[in-house]
Design a protein around this motif. Structure first.
Motif, PDB file in Angstrom:
ATOM      1  N   ALA A 139     -21.165  36.164  -7.139  1.00 48.76           N
ATOM      2  CA  ALA A 139     -20.396  34.928  -6.941  1.00 48.76           C
ATOM      3  C   ALA A 139     -20.236  34.612  -5.459  1.00 48.76           C
ATOM      4  O   ALA A 139     -20.374  33.453  -5.041  1.00 48.76           O
ATOM      5  N   HIS A 140     -19.966  35.642  -4.644  1.00 46.32           N
ATOM      6  CA  HIS A 140     -19.874  35.436  -3.198  1.00 46.32           C
ATOM      7  C   HIS A 140     -21.215  34.972  -2.630  1.00 46.32           C
ATOM      8  O   HIS A 140     -21.273  34.075  -1.781  1.00 46.32           O
ATOM      9  N   MET A 141     -22.291  35.596  -3.089  1.00 46.57           N
ATOM     10  CA  MET A 141     -23.619  35.198  -2.620  1.00 46.57           C
ATOM     11  C   MET A 141     -23.916  33.742  -2.975  1.00 46.57           C
ATOM     12  O   MET A 141     -24.457  32.987  -2.162  1.00 46.57           O
ATOM     13  N   ARG A 142     -23.569  33.357  -4.180  1.00 44.49           N
ATOM     14  CA  ARG A 142     -23.812  31.985  -4.636  1.00 44.49           C
ATOM     15  C   ARG A 142     -23.107  30.982  -3.721  1.00 44.49           C
ATOM     16  O   ARG A 142     -23.702  29.982  -3.282  1.00 44.49           O
ATOM     17  N   LEU A 143     -21.846  31.238  -3.415  1.00 44.82           N
ATOM     18  CA  LEU A 143     -21.096  30.322  -2.556  1.00 44.82           C
ATOM     19  C   LEU A 143     -21.684  30.271  -1.147  1.00 44.82           C
ATOM     20  O   LEU A 143     -21.752  29.204  -0.529  1.00 44.82           O
ATOM     21  N   SER A 144     -22.114  31.420  -0.643  1.00 41.46           N
ATOM     22  CA  SER A 144     -22.715  31.452   0.691  1.00 41.46           C
ATOM     23  C   SER A 144     -24.017  30.664   0.733  1.00 41.46           C
ATOM     24  O   SER A 144     -24.280  29.918   1.685  1.00 41.46           O
ATOM     25  N   LEU A 145     -24.848  30.810  -0.293  1.00 42.50           N
ATOM     26  CA  LEU A 145     -26.115  30.083  -0.339  1.00 42.50           C
ATOM     27  C   LEU A 145     -25.876  28.580  -0.466  1.00 42.50           C
ATOM     28  O   LEU A 145     -26.553  27.776   0.184  1.00 42.50           O
ATOM     29  N   LEU A 146     -24.917  28.211  -1.290  1.00 41.95           N
ATOM     30  CA  LEU A 146     -24.586  26.786  -1.420  1.00 41.95           C
ATOM     31  C   LEU A 146     -24.083  26.229  -0.093  1.00 41.95           C
ATOM     32  O   LEU A 146     -24.465  25.128   0.324  1.00 41.95           O
ATOM     33  N   GLY A 147     -23.215  26.988   0.573  1.00 40.07           N
ATOM     34  CA  GLY A 147     -22.684  26.533   1.854  1.00 40.07           C
ATOM     35  C   GLY A 147     -23.760  26.410   2.914  1.00 40.07           C
ATOM     36  O   GLY A 147     -23.765  25.453   3.704  1.00 40.07           O
ATOM     37  N   ALA A 148     -24.691  27.372   2.935  1.00 41.46           N
ATOM     38  CA  ALA A 148     -25.773  27.321   3.916  1.00 41.46           C
ATOM     39  C   ALA A 148     -26.683  26.122   3.670  1.00 41.46           C
ATOM     40  O   ALA A 148     -27.113  25.446   4.606  1.00 41.46           O
ATOM     41  N   ALA A 149     -26.986  25.851   2.393  1.00 41.51           N
ATOM     42  CA  ALA A 149     -27.833  24.698   2.073  1.00 41.51           C
ATOM     43  C   ALA A 149     -27.134  23.388   2.434  1.00 41.51           C
ATOM     44  O   ALA A 149     -27.756  22.472   2.985  1.00 41.51           O
ATOM     45  N   LYS A 150     -25.851  23.300   2.138  1.00 43.98           N
ATOM     46  CA  LYS A 150     -25.096  22.080   2.459  1.00 43.98           C
ATOM     47  C   LYS A 150     -25.029  21.859   3.956  1.00 43.98           C
ATOM     48  O   LYS A 150     -25.180  20.723   4.441  1.00 43.98           O
ATOM     49  N   ARG A 151     -24.815  22.922   4.720  1.00 41.42           N
ATOM     50  CA  ARG A 151     -24.726  22.819   6.175  1.00 41.42           C
ATOM     51  C   ARG A 151     -26.024  22.287   6.761  1.00 41.42           C
ATOM     52  O   ARG A 151     -26.028  21.562   7.744  1.00 41.42           O
ATOM     53  N   ARG A 152     -27.143  22.633   6.121  1.00 37.89           N
ATOM     54  CA  ARG A 152     -28.448  22.209   6.616  1.00 37.89           C
ATOM     55  C   ARG A 152     -28.928  20.905   5.982  1.00 37.89           C
ATOM     56  O   ARG A 152     -29.999  20.404   6.338  1.00 37.89           O
ATOM     57  N   GLY A 153     -28.156  20.387   5.038  1.00 38.89           N
ATOM     58  CA  GLY A 153     -28.549  19.157   4.365  1.00 38.89           C
ATOM     59  C   GLY A 153     -29.840  19.300   3.594  1.00 38.89           C
ATOM     60  O   GLY A 153     -30.625  18.353   3.481  1.00 38.89           O
TER      61      GLY A 153
END
Length: 224
Positions: A139-153
């Protein structure tokens, strides 16, 4: 006197856990009895039941001495304000690899947990604890990956849930493989390269430089 009694009880508890580590590593979990552990610790079965309900309870307590600090490190996957989620993901994962590679107790406990435990009836509580830890980490990994993708658009090529499961399997598989033959490869170096390649496949690249959790600029040449 009460303080001394409490200190003595804590010392006995640690002796029992130390003995459990050694005996589980020698005989395997299912083939180890509480009497085996008590004898190795120079204690009685009564002492074990004073501190632990059963073998599963003792096993989980043994694991918590090692895995709880790692779970705390993995919680750093929750980025601070302004921090790149990819930094918050990679740094704790590599910290875990370094601890496994350099700390003898961590190696022994992980070897028991990954290679020498059978989820027979008396150890179902152990299975439940492992599953809980896995679910929380993914679950932590999922949120981190989502956040990284969002940050990069940039959207991920697969769902974040799938990407997180794959990353967790990669990390767990590397640890298990290394424990089978520690001299066969450099765990930290291989993990860094493998995680980097995995994240690159998701289209996630780390910034050229980043500020680590411990402070100070850290040069980056790839995702990890």
């Amino acid at each position: 006197m009460a303080r001394r009694t409490k200190e003595d009880a804590l010392a006995t508890r640690h002796q029992l856990l130390d003995a459990a580590e050694r005996v589980f590593a020698q005989k395997g979990v299912s083939h180890t009895s509480l009497q085996d552990i008590a004898q190795a610790a120079g204690a009685t079965r009564g002492a074990i039941y004073w501190h632990f309900k059963n073998k599963a309870d003792l096993f989980n307590a043994m694991m918590e001495r090692i895995t709880l600090p790692m779970e705390a490190a993995l919680r750093h996957m929750e980025p601070d304000a302004g921090q790149d989620p990819l930094d918050a993901l990679c740094d704790p994962l590599l910290d875990v690899m370094r601890q496994v590679a350099t700390d003898e107790r961590t190696q022994r406990v992980f070897e028991v947990a990954t290679l020498m435990v059978e989820y027979v009836d008396e150890l179902q509580a152990v299975r439940a604890r492992h599953l809980q830890s896995q679910v929380e980490t993914v679950a932590h990994m999922r949120l981190s990956l989502l956040g990284a993708a969002k940050r990069r658009g940039q959207p991920l090529p697969v769902s974040a849930a799938v990407a997180a499961q794959g990353l967790h399997a990669l990390v767990a598989g590397l640890i298990s493989s290394w424990l089978l033959a520690p001299q066969s490869f450099d765990l930290v170096a291989v993990a860094q390269a493998a995680i980097q390649a995995y994240l690159a496949g998701l289209g996630l690249k780390r910034q050229a430089s980043a500020r680590g959790r411990r402070g100070g600029a850290v040069p980056r040449t790839g995702p990890c």
